[in-house]
Design a protein around this motif. Structure first.
Motif, PDB file in Angstrom:
ATOM      1  N   ARG A 275       0.817  -1.220   0.000  1.00  0.00           N
ATOM      2  CA  ARG A 275       0.000   0.000   0.000  1.00  0.00           C
ATOM      3  C   ARG A 275       0.843   1.259   0.000  1.00  0.00           C
ATOM      4  NH1 ARG A 275      -2.442  -2.505   5.168  1.00  0.00           N
ATOM      5  NH2 ARG A 275      -0.252  -3.018   5.128  1.00  0.00           N
TER       6      ARG A 275
ATOM      7  N   ALA B 211       3.347   4.059  -1.519  1.00  0.00           N
ATOM      8  CA  ALA B 211       3.590   4.631  -2.847  1.00  0.00           C
ATOM      9  C   ALA B 211       4.910   4.104  -3.411  1.00  0.00           C
ATOM     10  CB  ALA B 211       3.630   6.153  -2.765  1.00  0.00           C
TER      11      ALA B 211
ATOM     12  N   PRO C 101       3.868   1.802  -9.536  1.00  0.00           N
ATOM     13  CA  PRO C 101       2.560   2.246  -9.047  1.00  0.00           C
ATOM     14  C   PRO C 101       1.432   1.508  -9.763  1.00  0.00           C
ATOM     15  CG  PRO C 101       3.680   4.020 -10.254  1.00  0.00           C
ATOM     16  CD  PRO C 101       4.590   2.838 -10.244  1.00  0.00           C
ATOM     17  N   GLN C 102       0.358   1.249  -9.010  1.00  0.00           N
ATOM     18  CA  GLN C 102      -0.812   0.561  -9.553  1.00  0.00           C
ATOM     19  C   GLN C 102      -2.064   1.362  -9.213  1.00  0.00           C
ATOM     20  OE1 GLN C 102      -0.375  -2.648 -11.231  1.00  0.00           O
ATOM     21  NE2 GLN C 102       1.718  -1.876 -11.065  1.00  0.00           N
ATOM     22  N   SER C 103      -3.087   1.227 -10.028  1.00  0.00           N
ATOM     23  CA  SER C 103      -4.401   1.859  -9.773  1.00  0.00           C
ATOM     24  C   SER C 103      -4.271   3.334  -9.424  1.00  0.00           C
ATOM     25  CB  SER C 103      -5.145   1.115  -8.666  1.00  0.00           C
ATOM     26  OG  SER C 103      -5.407  -0.197  -9.051  1.00  0.00           O
ATOM     27  N   GLY C 104      -3.544   4.051 -10.252  1.00  0.00           N
ATOM     28  CA  GLY C 104      -3.398   5.485 -10.026  1.00  0.00           C
ATOM     29  C   GLY C 104      -2.601   5.836  -8.788  1.00  0.00           C
ATOM     30  N   GLY C 105      -1.732   4.924  -8.352  1.00  0.00           N
ATOM     31  CA  GLY C 105      -0.891   5.179  -7.196  1.00  0.00           C
ATOM     32  C   GLY C 105      -1.500   4.755  -5.873  1.00  0.00           C
ATOM     33  N   GLU C 106      -2.684   4.115  -5.908  1.00  0.00           N
ATOM     34  CA  GLU C 106      -3.331   3.675  -4.670  1.00  0.00           C
ATOM     35  C   GLU C 106      -2.553   2.552  -3.986  1.00  0.00           C
ATOM     36  OE1 GLU C 106      -7.498   2.848  -5.029  1.00  0.00           O
ATOM     37  OE2 GLU C 106      -7.786   4.551  -6.371  1.00  0.00           O
ATOM     38  N   TRP C 107      -1.845   1.781  -4.763  1.00  0.00           N
ATOM     39  CA  TRP C 107      -1.001   0.729  -4.221  1.00  0.00           C
ATOM     40  C   TRP C 107       0.148   0.509  -5.195  1.00  0.00           C
ATOM     41  CZ3 TRP C 107      -0.634  -4.296  -6.466  1.00  0.00           C
ATOM     42  CH2 TRP C 107      -1.510  -4.546  -7.526  1.00  0.00           C
ATOM     43  N   SER C 108       1.121  -0.312  -4.812  1.00  0.00           N
ATOM     44  CA  SER C 108       2.304  -0.540  -5.637  1.00  0.00           C
ATOM     45  C   SER C 108       2.580  -2.029  -5.750  1.00  0.00           C
ATOM     46  CB  SER C 108       3.527   0.135  -5.015  1.00  0.00           C
ATOM     47  OG  SER C 108       3.292   1.508  -4.835  1.00  0.00           O
TER      48      SER C 108
ATOM     49  N   THR D  98       1.874   2.028   6.857  1.00  0.00           N
ATOM     50  CA  THR D  98       0.418   2.099   6.708  1.00  0.00           C
ATOM     51  C   THR D  98      -0.336   1.785   7.985  1.00  0.00           C
ATOM     52  OG1 THR D  98       0.356  -0.183   5.887  1.00  0.00           O
ATOM     53  CG2 THR D  98       0.502   1.585   4.247  1.00  0.00           C
TER      54      THR D  98
END
Length: 155
Positions: A15, A17, A108-115, A152
């Motif tokens: 989670r 960045a 980054p994945q899903s617009g930076g919401e998770w990696s 997190t």
């Protein structure tokens, strides 16, 4: 590739960045002992400067319940692709491996919401009786999760 050469890869979702995760390994690995204290006991510069290719760092870590050491050179830091390459040059791994390299990349994945963290271990064993470093691959994956938990957890 001969039986002595190998490559293991693993992916782990976190989670944190991607740029922060990359910054930890490329420029602040000495902070990992605060994030994963059961695994990483210390990390110190032996030669060079944090965040620079060519820097030699010493790791004190606990792997499979045993205190170990490693001296690594940072071969490459790619701030565009968020990857860092470490080459082991001394320490416990050199008792079993002629060459050992670790590459860690965060995407980054899903617009930076998770990696998505991608670990690659490339190695050359000293002989065919040496086991594949599966437990070390698990170790770096679990260290990634410890870093994720550190950043997190709810305060």
């Amino acid at each position: 590739m001969s039986l002595l050469h190998g490559k293991l890869e693993a992916y782990v979702g976190i989670r944190v960045a991607a740029d922060l995760f990359h910054d930890i390994f490329s420029g602040r690995p000495h902070h990992i002992s605060d994030m994963a204290p059961e695994k990483i006991k210390a990390c110190a510069v032996h030669e060079g400067d944090w965040g620079k290719p060519g820097t030699v760092i010493n790791w004190d870590y606990c792997h499979d319940g045993v205190a170990k050491v490693a001296k690594e050179v940072i071969e490459d830091i790619d701030d565009v692709n968020l990857s860092t390459t470490f080459k082991v040059i001394e320490g416990d791994l050199m008792k079993e491996y002629k060459n050992f390299k670790l590459v860690v990349q965060a995407t980054p994945q899903s617009g930076g919401e998770w990696s998505l963290v991608h670990w690659t271990l490339e190695y050359e064993k000293l002989n065919e009786e040496i086991p594949e470093p599966f437990s070390l691959l698990q170790f770096v994956v679990h260290t990634s999760k410890d870093i994720d938990d550190h950043h997190t957890k709810k305060k």
